[in-house]
Design an enzyme around this catalytic site. Structure first.
Site: not given
Ligand SMILES: Cc1ncc(COP(=O)(O)O)c(C=O)c1O
Length: 426
Positions: A201
Protein backbone atom coordinates in the site's frame (compact mmCIF):
# COMPACT_ATOMS: atom_id res chain seq x y z
CA UNK A 1 10.62 -5.31 -35.41
CA UNK A 2 12.55 -6.18 -32.25
CA UNK A 3 12.58 -9.80 -31.11
CA UNK A 4 10.47 -10.24 -27.99
CA UNK A 5 12.17 -11.31 -24.76
CA UNK A 6 9.65 -14.17 -24.53
CA UNK A 7 11.13 -15.44 -27.83
CA UNK A 8 14.71 -15.05 -26.68
CA UNK A 9 15.29 -11.39 -27.61
CA UNK A 10 16.76 -8.72 -25.31
CA UNK A 11 14.50 -7.38 -22.54
CA UNK A 12 13.18 -3.83 -22.92
CA UNK A 13 13.75 -3.30 -19.20
CA UNK A 14 17.36 -3.81 -18.18
CA UNK A 15 17.60 -4.89 -14.55
CA UNK A 16 14.53 -4.97 -12.34
CA UNK A 17 12.04 -2.22 -11.67
CA UNK A 18 11.65 -0.78 -8.17
CA UNK A 19 9.19 -3.03 -6.37
CA UNK A 20 6.93 -2.76 -3.33
CA UNK A 21 8.36 -6.14 -2.29
CA UNK A 22 11.65 -4.72 -1.00
CA UNK A 23 13.74 -1.61 -0.36
CA UNK A 24 13.93 -0.85 -4.09
CA UNK A 25 10.32 0.35 -4.02
CA UNK A 26 9.67 1.08 -0.35
CA UNK A 27 10.90 4.15 1.45
CA UNK A 28 11.62 2.74 4.90
CA UNK A 29 14.68 3.95 6.75
CA UNK A 30 16.06 6.10 9.54
CA UNK A 31 12.77 7.63 10.68
CA UNK A 32 11.05 4.26 10.99
CA UNK A 33 14.10 2.75 12.71
CA UNK A 34 14.25 5.60 15.25
CA UNK A 35 10.56 5.14 16.10
CA UNK A 36 11.02 1.38 16.41
CA UNK A 37 14.04 1.70 18.69
CA UNK A 38 12.05 3.97 20.97
CA UNK A 39 9.35 1.32 21.29
CA UNK A 40 11.78 -1.54 21.79
CA UNK A 41 13.75 0.32 24.43
CA UNK A 42 10.55 1.24 26.24
CA UNK A 43 9.64 -2.44 26.56
CA UNK A 44 5.99 -1.54 25.88
CA UNK A 45 4.85 -3.27 22.72
CA UNK A 46 1.08 -3.03 23.25
CA UNK A 47 -1.22 0.00 22.97
CA UNK A 48 -2.45 -0.86 26.46
CA UNK A 49 0.86 0.32 27.90
CA UNK A 50 2.62 2.34 25.19
CA UNK A 51 1.85 5.69 23.49
CA UNK A 52 2.54 5.04 19.78
CA UNK A 53 -0.80 3.53 18.73
CA UNK A 54 -2.67 6.45 20.24
CA UNK A 55 -0.26 8.91 18.63
CA UNK A 56 -0.67 7.22 15.25
CA UNK A 57 -4.47 7.31 15.58
CA UNK A 58 -4.45 11.01 16.46
CA UNK A 59 -2.07 11.87 13.61
CA UNK A 60 -4.16 9.90 11.11
CA UNK A 61 -7.40 11.48 12.33
CA UNK A 62 -5.82 14.92 12.03
CA UNK A 63 -4.55 14.31 8.47
CA UNK A 64 -8.05 13.16 7.51
CA UNK A 65 -9.86 15.84 9.49
CA UNK A 66 -12.06 13.32 11.33
CA UNK A 67 -13.01 12.85 14.98
CA UNK A 68 -12.03 9.23 15.41
CA UNK A 69 -9.40 6.85 14.06
CA UNK A 70 -9.08 3.30 15.37
CA UNK A 71 -5.86 1.45 14.52
CA UNK A 72 -6.24 -2.25 13.80
CA UNK A 73 -4.20 -5.25 12.70
CA UNK A 74 -4.88 -5.09 8.94
CA UNK A 75 -7.29 -3.86 6.29
CA UNK A 76 -9.60 -6.86 6.55
CA UNK A 77 -9.82 -6.22 10.29
CA UNK A 78 -10.67 -2.57 9.58
CA UNK A 79 -13.56 -3.61 7.33
CA UNK A 80 -14.66 -6.26 9.82
CA UNK A 81 -14.67 -3.64 12.57
CA UNK A 82 -16.95 -1.47 10.40
CA UNK A 83 -19.33 -4.35 9.68
CA UNK A 84 -19.38 -5.35 13.37
CA UNK A 85 -20.32 -1.75 14.17
CA UNK A 86 -23.25 -1.93 11.73
CA UNK A 87 -24.31 -5.15 13.45
CA UNK A 88 -26.35 -6.72 10.63
CA UNK A 89 -28.84 -9.50 11.30
CA UNK A 90 -27.87 -12.88 9.80
CA UNK A 91 -29.12 -12.87 6.20
CA UNK A 92 -29.03 -9.08 5.83
CA UNK A 93 -27.42 -7.95 2.61
CA UNK A 94 -24.36 -5.79 2.01
CA UNK A 95 -23.55 -4.62 -1.51
CA UNK A 96 -19.98 -4.57 -2.81
CA UNK A 97 -17.98 -4.73 -6.03
CA UNK A 98 -16.62 -8.03 -7.36
CA UNK A 99 -13.44 -6.17 -8.37
CA UNK A 100 -11.80 -5.87 -4.96
CA UNK A 101 -9.75 -7.88 -2.47
CA UNK A 102 -11.37 -10.80 -0.61
CA UNK A 103 -10.76 -8.72 2.51
CA UNK A 104 -13.79 -6.64 1.49
CA UNK A 105 -16.11 -9.67 1.45
CA UNK A 106 -14.75 -11.73 4.36
CA UNK A 107 -16.18 -9.42 7.08
CA UNK A 108 -19.64 -9.60 5.53
CA UNK A 109 -19.70 -13.40 5.58
CA UNK A 110 -18.04 -13.52 8.99
CA UNK A 111 -21.08 -11.66 10.35
CA UNK A 112 -23.41 -14.07 8.50
CA UNK A 113 -24.57 -11.32 6.18
CA UNK A 114 -24.90 -11.93 2.45
CA UNK A 115 -22.45 -10.28 0.03
CA UNK A 116 -24.40 -8.92 -2.93
CA UNK A 117 -22.32 -8.06 -5.96
CA UNK A 118 -23.12 -4.98 -8.01
CA UNK A 119 -21.45 -4.72 -11.41
CA UNK A 120 -18.74 -2.19 -12.20
CA UNK A 121 -18.49 0.78 -14.50
CA UNK A 122 -16.61 -0.34 -17.65
CA UNK A 123 -14.47 2.80 -17.78
CA UNK A 124 -13.39 3.32 -14.16
CA UNK A 125 -13.94 -0.30 -13.01
CA UNK A 126 -15.40 1.09 -9.78
CA UNK A 127 -18.75 -0.12 -8.48
CA UNK A 128 -21.59 1.14 -10.70
CA UNK A 129 -24.24 3.22 -8.96
CA UNK A 130 -27.06 2.01 -11.24
CA UNK A 131 -26.17 -1.61 -10.51
CA UNK A 132 -26.14 -0.88 -6.76
CA UNK A 133 -29.66 0.50 -7.01
CA UNK A 134 -30.89 -2.54 -8.97
CA UNK A 135 -29.59 -4.85 -6.26
CA UNK A 136 -31.25 -3.14 -3.30
CA UNK A 137 -33.88 -5.20 -1.46
CA UNK A 138 -35.65 -4.70 1.87
CA UNK A 139 -32.75 -6.63 3.46
CA UNK A 140 -30.00 -4.35 2.16
CA UNK A 141 -28.20 -2.68 5.06
CA UNK A 142 -25.00 -1.22 3.63
CA UNK A 143 -22.77 -0.58 0.65
CA UNK A 144 -19.02 -1.15 0.83
CA UNK A 145 -17.42 1.10 -1.77
CA UNK A 146 -13.91 0.10 -2.79
CA UNK A 147 -12.02 2.90 -4.51
CA UNK A 148 -10.33 0.41 -6.76
CA UNK A 149 -6.80 0.95 -8.10
CA UNK A 150 -6.78 4.11 -5.94
CA UNK A 151 -9.33 5.94 -8.10
CA UNK A 152 -12.40 7.38 -6.36
CA UNK A 153 -15.78 5.81 -7.05
CA UNK A 154 -18.78 7.92 -8.04
CA UNK A 155 -19.55 9.01 -4.48
CA UNK A 156 -22.25 11.62 -5.23
CA UNK A 157 -24.41 9.02 -6.96
CA UNK A 158 -23.67 6.38 -4.31
CA UNK A 159 -24.39 8.70 -1.36
CA UNK A 160 -27.66 9.78 -3.01
CA UNK A 161 -28.74 6.12 -3.30
CA UNK A 162 -27.67 5.48 0.30
CA UNK A 163 -29.72 8.45 1.50
CA UNK A 164 -32.79 7.32 -0.48
CA UNK A 165 -32.65 3.79 0.96
CA UNK A 166 -31.21 4.59 4.39
CA UNK A 167 -28.04 2.56 3.86
CA UNK A 168 -24.77 2.70 5.78
CA UNK A 169 -21.74 3.44 3.57
CA UNK A 170 -18.33 1.95 4.28
CA UNK A 171 -15.52 3.27 2.09
CA UNK A 172 -12.79 0.73 1.42
CA UNK A 173 -9.76 2.98 0.98
CA UNK A 174 -7.19 0.18 1.23
CA UNK A 175 -5.90 1.23 -2.20
CA UNK A 176 -6.85 4.89 -2.00
CA UNK A 177 -4.71 6.69 0.56
CA UNK A 178 -5.18 10.46 0.16
CA UNK A 179 -7.43 10.06 -2.90
CA UNK A 180 -9.85 12.96 -3.34
CA UNK A 181 -13.40 13.02 -4.66
CA UNK A 182 -14.46 16.55 -5.59
CA UNK A 183 -12.15 18.06 -2.99
CA UNK A 184 -13.06 15.62 -0.20
CA UNK A 185 -10.75 12.91 1.05
CA UNK A 186 -11.93 9.39 0.26
CA UNK A 187 -12.77 7.76 3.56
CA UNK A 188 -14.53 10.85 4.91
CA UNK A 189 -17.55 10.84 2.58
CA UNK A 190 -19.34 7.68 3.71
CA UNK A 191 -20.09 6.80 7.34
CA UNK A 192 -16.82 4.98 7.93
CA UNK A 193 -13.51 4.77 6.00
CA UNK A 194 -11.25 1.72 6.16
CA UNK A 195 -7.55 1.56 5.28
CA UNK A 196 -4.90 -1.11 4.87
CA UNK A 197 -1.18 -0.62 5.48
CA UNK A 198 -0.19 -3.98 4.02
CA UNK A 199 3.20 -4.24 2.29
CA UNK A 200 2.01 -3.03 -1.14
CA UNK A 201 0.00 0.00 0.00
CA UNK A 202 0.92 3.69 -0.36
CA UNK A 203 2.20 3.68 3.21
CA UNK A 204 2.96 0.44 4.98
CA UNK A 205 3.37 -1.08 8.41
CA UNK A 206 3.84 -4.59 6.98
CA UNK A 207 0.30 -5.40 7.94
CA UNK A 208 -1.96 -2.83 9.55
CA UNK A 209 -5.21 -0.97 9.18
CA UNK A 210 -7.24 2.03 10.30
CA UNK A 211 -10.93 2.83 10.63
CA UNK A 212 -11.94 6.49 10.54
CA UNK A 213 -15.28 8.13 11.25
CA UNK A 214 -17.00 11.23 12.52
CA UNK A 215 -19.52 9.21 14.50
CA UNK A 216 -18.61 7.42 17.72
CA UNK A 217 -21.55 5.18 18.43
CA UNK A 218 -24.63 3.87 16.63
CA UNK A 219 -26.54 0.62 16.19
CA UNK A 220 -26.13 0.18 19.95
CA UNK A 221 -22.37 -0.12 19.54
CA UNK A 222 -19.23 1.93 20.06
CA UNK A 223 -16.92 1.65 17.03
CA UNK A 224 -13.73 1.26 19.06
CA UNK A 225 -15.14 -1.67 21.00
CA UNK A 226 -15.74 -3.60 17.76
CA UNK A 227 -12.02 -4.34 17.41
CA UNK A 228 -11.39 -4.71 21.15
CA UNK A 229 -13.45 -7.67 22.39
CA UNK A 230 -16.33 -5.23 23.01
CA UNK A 231 -14.53 -4.09 26.13
CA UNK A 232 -15.57 -0.65 27.40
CA UNK A 233 -12.16 0.00 28.91
CA UNK A 234 -12.90 3.59 29.81
CA UNK A 235 -15.25 2.35 32.52
CA UNK A 236 -12.43 0.46 34.26
CA UNK A 237 -12.63 -3.21 35.13
CA UNK A 238 -13.55 -5.99 32.75
CA UNK A 239 -16.69 -6.27 30.68
CA UNK A 240 -17.57 -7.70 27.23
CA UNK A 241 -20.73 -6.33 25.74
CA UNK A 242 -21.08 -8.35 22.54
CA UNK A 243 -19.19 -10.76 20.28
CA UNK A 244 -16.13 -8.97 18.88
CA UNK A 245 -12.55 -10.00 18.06
CA UNK A 246 -9.22 -8.58 19.19
CA UNK A 247 -7.79 -6.68 16.22
CA UNK A 248 -5.26 -4.53 18.06
CA UNK A 249 -2.41 -2.91 16.17
CA UNK A 250 0.92 -3.32 17.99
CA UNK A 251 3.13 -0.43 19.07
CA UNK A 252 5.73 -1.66 16.55
CA UNK A 253 3.30 -1.27 13.64
CA UNK A 254 2.16 2.11 14.97
CA UNK A 255 5.76 3.31 15.26
CA UNK A 256 6.38 2.51 11.59
CA UNK A 257 2.98 3.99 10.71
CA UNK A 258 3.81 7.31 12.38
CA UNK A 259 7.00 7.66 10.34
CA UNK A 260 5.29 6.54 7.13
CA UNK A 261 2.35 8.92 7.62
CA UNK A 262 4.72 11.90 7.72
CA UNK A 263 5.86 10.93 4.22
CA UNK A 264 2.48 9.85 2.83
CA UNK A 265 1.79 13.03 0.86
CA UNK A 266 5.18 12.68 -0.81
CA UNK A 267 4.60 8.96 -1.61
CA UNK A 268 1.23 9.67 -3.15
CA UNK A 269 2.46 12.64 -5.19
CA UNK A 270 5.31 10.53 -6.58
CA UNK A 271 2.95 7.70 -7.55
CA UNK A 272 0.68 10.13 -9.36
CA UNK A 273 3.54 11.91 -11.13
CA UNK A 274 4.98 8.59 -12.36
CA UNK A 275 1.57 7.43 -13.59
CA UNK A 276 0.90 10.72 -15.38
CA UNK A 277 4.26 10.46 -17.09
CA UNK A 278 3.59 6.92 -18.30
CA UNK A 279 0.16 8.00 -19.56
CA UNK A 280 1.90 10.75 -21.56
CA UNK A 281 4.41 8.29 -22.97
CA UNK A 282 1.58 5.99 -24.08
CA UNK A 283 -0.61 8.74 -25.53
CA UNK A 284 -1.76 8.14 -29.10
CA UNK A 285 -1.23 4.35 -28.86
CA UNK A 286 -3.77 1.53 -28.49
CA UNK A 287 -3.21 1.48 -24.72
CA UNK A 288 -6.28 2.65 -22.80
CA UNK A 289 -5.17 3.53 -19.25
CA UNK A 290 -7.74 3.43 -16.45
CA UNK A 291 -7.75 7.01 -15.26
CA UNK A 292 -9.44 8.81 -12.37
CA UNK A 293 -12.82 10.41 -13.12
CA UNK A 294 -12.80 14.17 -13.77
CA UNK A 295 -13.04 16.09 -10.51
CA UNK A 296 -11.18 13.40 -8.58
CA UNK A 297 -7.59 12.71 -7.61
CA UNK A 298 -6.73 9.05 -8.11
CA UNK A 299 -3.64 7.74 -6.38
CA UNK A 300 -2.57 4.77 -8.53
CA UNK A 301 -2.35 1.72 -6.33
CA UNK A 302 -1.86 -0.15 -9.60
CA UNK A 303 -1.41 1.34 -13.04
CA UNK A 304 -4.02 -0.48 -15.12
CA UNK A 305 -4.86 -0.41 -18.78
CA UNK A 306 -7.06 -2.11 -21.32
CA UNK A 307 -6.32 -3.18 -24.85
CA UNK A 308 -8.83 -3.93 -27.58
CA UNK A 309 -8.72 -7.74 -27.94
CA UNK A 310 -10.02 -7.36 -31.51
CA UNK A 311 -6.80 -5.60 -32.47
CA UNK A 312 -4.52 -8.31 -31.08
CA UNK A 313 -3.24 -11.46 -32.73
CA UNK A 314 -2.97 -13.21 -29.34
CA UNK A 315 -5.20 -13.45 -26.26
CA UNK A 316 -4.44 -10.78 -23.62
CA UNK A 317 -2.93 -13.43 -21.36
CA UNK A 318 -0.19 -14.02 -23.96
CA UNK A 319 0.38 -10.27 -24.18
CA UNK A 320 0.82 -10.12 -20.40
CA UNK A 321 3.23 -13.07 -20.44
CA UNK A 322 5.29 -11.22 -23.05
CA UNK A 323 5.20 -8.02 -20.96
CA UNK A 324 6.44 -9.89 -17.89
CA UNK A 325 9.24 -11.41 -19.97
CA UNK A 326 10.24 -7.85 -20.96
CA UNK A 327 10.56 -7.02 -17.24
CA UNK A 328 7.15 -5.47 -16.50
CA UNK A 329 5.90 -6.25 -12.95
CA UNK A 330 2.32 -6.96 -13.90
CA UNK A 331 -0.51 -9.45 -14.18
CA UNK A 332 -3.89 -9.86 -15.78
CA UNK A 333 -7.15 -9.03 -14.04
CA UNK A 334 -7.92 -7.91 -10.50
CA UNK A 335 -8.50 -9.57 -8.09
CA UNK A 336 -7.55 -12.23 -10.69
CA UNK A 337 -8.88 -13.48 -13.98
CA UNK A 338 -12.20 -14.12 -12.23
CA UNK A 339 -14.29 -11.74 -10.11
CA UNK A 340 -14.45 -12.14 -6.35
CA UNK A 341 -17.61 -14.27 -6.28
CA UNK A 342 -15.97 -17.04 -8.33
CA UNK A 343 -13.43 -17.92 -5.61
CA UNK A 344 -14.34 -21.10 -3.67
CA UNK A 345 -15.13 -19.33 -0.39
CA UNK A 346 -18.10 -17.60 -2.04
CA UNK A 347 -18.91 -19.73 -5.10
CA UNK A 348 -18.82 -23.02 -3.16
CA UNK A 349 -19.90 -21.55 0.20
CA UNK A 350 -16.70 -22.71 1.97
CA UNK A 351 -17.48 -20.96 5.22
CA UNK A 352 -18.45 -22.53 8.57
CA UNK A 353 -17.87 -26.30 8.77
CA UNK A 354 -20.07 -27.85 6.13
CA UNK A 355 -23.01 -25.54 6.84
CA UNK A 356 -22.49 -23.15 3.93
CA UNK A 357 -23.72 -20.32 6.17
CA UNK A 358 -24.71 -17.58 5.50
CA UNK A 359 -25.60 -18.61 1.94
CA UNK A 360 -27.73 -21.58 3.06
CA UNK A 361 -29.64 -19.82 5.84
CA UNK A 362 -33.40 -19.98 5.44
CA UNK A 363 -35.02 -17.26 3.38
CA UNK A 364 -31.81 -15.52 2.31
CA UNK A 365 -31.01 -14.16 -1.14
CA UNK A 366 -29.45 -16.82 -3.36
CA UNK A 367 -27.32 -15.60 -6.26
CA UNK A 368 -25.79 -18.05 -8.71
CA UNK A 369 -22.09 -17.31 -8.30
CA UNK A 370 -21.28 -19.76 -11.10
CA UNK A 371 -23.08 -17.55 -13.60
CA UNK A 372 -21.81 -14.37 -15.25
CA UNK A 373 -23.43 -12.44 -12.42
CA UNK A 374 -21.59 -9.20 -13.25
CA UNK A 375 -20.71 -9.29 -16.96
CA UNK A 376 -18.74 -6.04 -16.99
CA UNK A 377 -16.58 -7.26 -14.11
CA UNK A 378 -16.10 -10.66 -15.78
CA UNK A 379 -14.72 -8.96 -18.91
CA UNK A 380 -12.56 -6.58 -16.85
CA UNK A 381 -10.99 -9.51 -14.99
CA UNK A 382 -10.21 -11.25 -18.28
CA UNK A 383 -8.87 -8.21 -20.08
CA UNK A 384 -7.32 -5.64 -17.73
CA UNK A 385 -3.55 -5.41 -17.53
CA UNK A 386 -2.43 -4.34 -14.03
CA UNK A 387 1.06 -3.19 -13.17
CA UNK A 388 2.39 -2.93 -9.62
CA UNK A 389 3.17 0.67 -8.85
CA UNK A 390 5.48 2.43 -6.39
CA UNK A 391 6.63 5.93 -5.50
CA UNK A 392 10.16 5.11 -6.58
CA UNK A 393 9.97 5.01 -10.36
CA UNK A 394 12.40 7.29 -12.17
CA UNK A 395 12.21 8.65 -15.71
CA UNK A 396 14.35 5.79 -17.08
CA UNK A 397 12.00 3.18 -15.58
CA UNK A 398 8.96 4.85 -17.11
CA UNK A 399 10.65 5.17 -20.51
CA UNK A 400 11.55 1.49 -20.41
CA UNK A 401 8.05 0.48 -19.32
CA UNK A 402 6.53 2.39 -22.24
CA UNK A 403 9.09 0.84 -24.56
CA UNK A 404 8.26 -2.66 -23.30
CA UNK A 405 4.52 -2.14 -23.72
CA UNK A 406 4.83 -0.71 -27.22
CA UNK A 407 7.29 -3.41 -28.27
CA UNK A 408 4.89 -6.17 -27.23
CA UNK A 409 1.88 -4.45 -28.77
CA UNK A 410 3.73 -3.97 -32.00
CA UNK A 411 4.54 -7.67 -32.12
CA UNK A 412 1.01 -8.81 -31.28
CA UNK A 413 -0.95 -6.27 -33.27
CA UNK A 414 -3.12 -7.68 -36.02
CA UNK A 415 -2.02 -6.30 -39.35
CA UNK A 416 -3.58 -6.40 -42.80
CA UNK A 417 -1.11 -7.77 -45.31
CA UNK A 418 -1.11 -7.03 -49.02
CA UNK A 419 -3.01 -10.24 -49.75
CA UNK A 420 -5.85 -8.94 -47.60
CA UNK A 421 -5.51 -11.73 -45.07
CA UNK A 422 -5.61 -10.69 -41.46
CA UNK A 423 -2.51 -12.11 -39.90
CA UNK A 424 0.10 -11.31 -37.32
CA UNK A 425 3.34 -9.48 -38.02
CA UNK A 426 5.15 -11.41 -35.29
C1 LIG B 1 -9.36 -2.99 -1.79
C2 LIG B 1 -8.84 -3.79 -0.64
N1 LIG B 1 -9.67 -4.09 0.37
C3 LIG B 1 -9.26 -4.78 1.43
C4 LIG B 1 -7.97 -5.20 1.56
C5 LIG B 1 -7.58 -6.00 2.74
O1 LIG B 1 -6.50 -5.46 3.42
P1 LIG B 1 -5.46 -6.40 4.21
O2 LIG B 1 -4.71 -7.19 3.18
O3 LIG B 1 -4.61 -5.42 4.93
O4 LIG B 1 -6.25 -7.26 5.11
C6 LIG B 1 -7.05 -4.90 0.55
C7 LIG B 1 -5.63 -5.27 0.64
O5 LIG B 1 -5.10 -6.20 0.19
C8 LIG B 1 -7.50 -4.19 -0.60
O6 LIG B 1 -6.67 -3.88 -1.59
Amino acid sequence: MQKLAINGGPRAIDGTLPSFRNASGRTLGGEEVAELIEVMESGSLSFLVGPKTGEFERAFAERYGVKTAVAVANGTAALHTAVLYLNPEPGDEIILSPVTDMGTAIPIMAQLAIPVFADIDPITQNIDAASIEKNITPRTKAIIVTHVYGHPADMDAIMAIAARHDLFVIEDCAQAHLAYYKGRLCGTIGNVGCFSFQQSKHMTTGDGGMVITNEEARFGRVLRQCSDKAWPRERGGRDHLFLAPNYHMTELQAAVGLAQLRKLDQFVAARIAAADRLTDLLAGTDVQPILPMPGTVGVYFFYCFRLDPAKLSQPIIEVVKALVAEGIDGFIGYPGQIPLYKYPVIRDHKTFGTSGWPFTLEGVRRDDFNSELCPVAEAACRETVCMWWTDRFEEKHLQQMAEAILKVLDAYRLAEHFDGEVTTRA
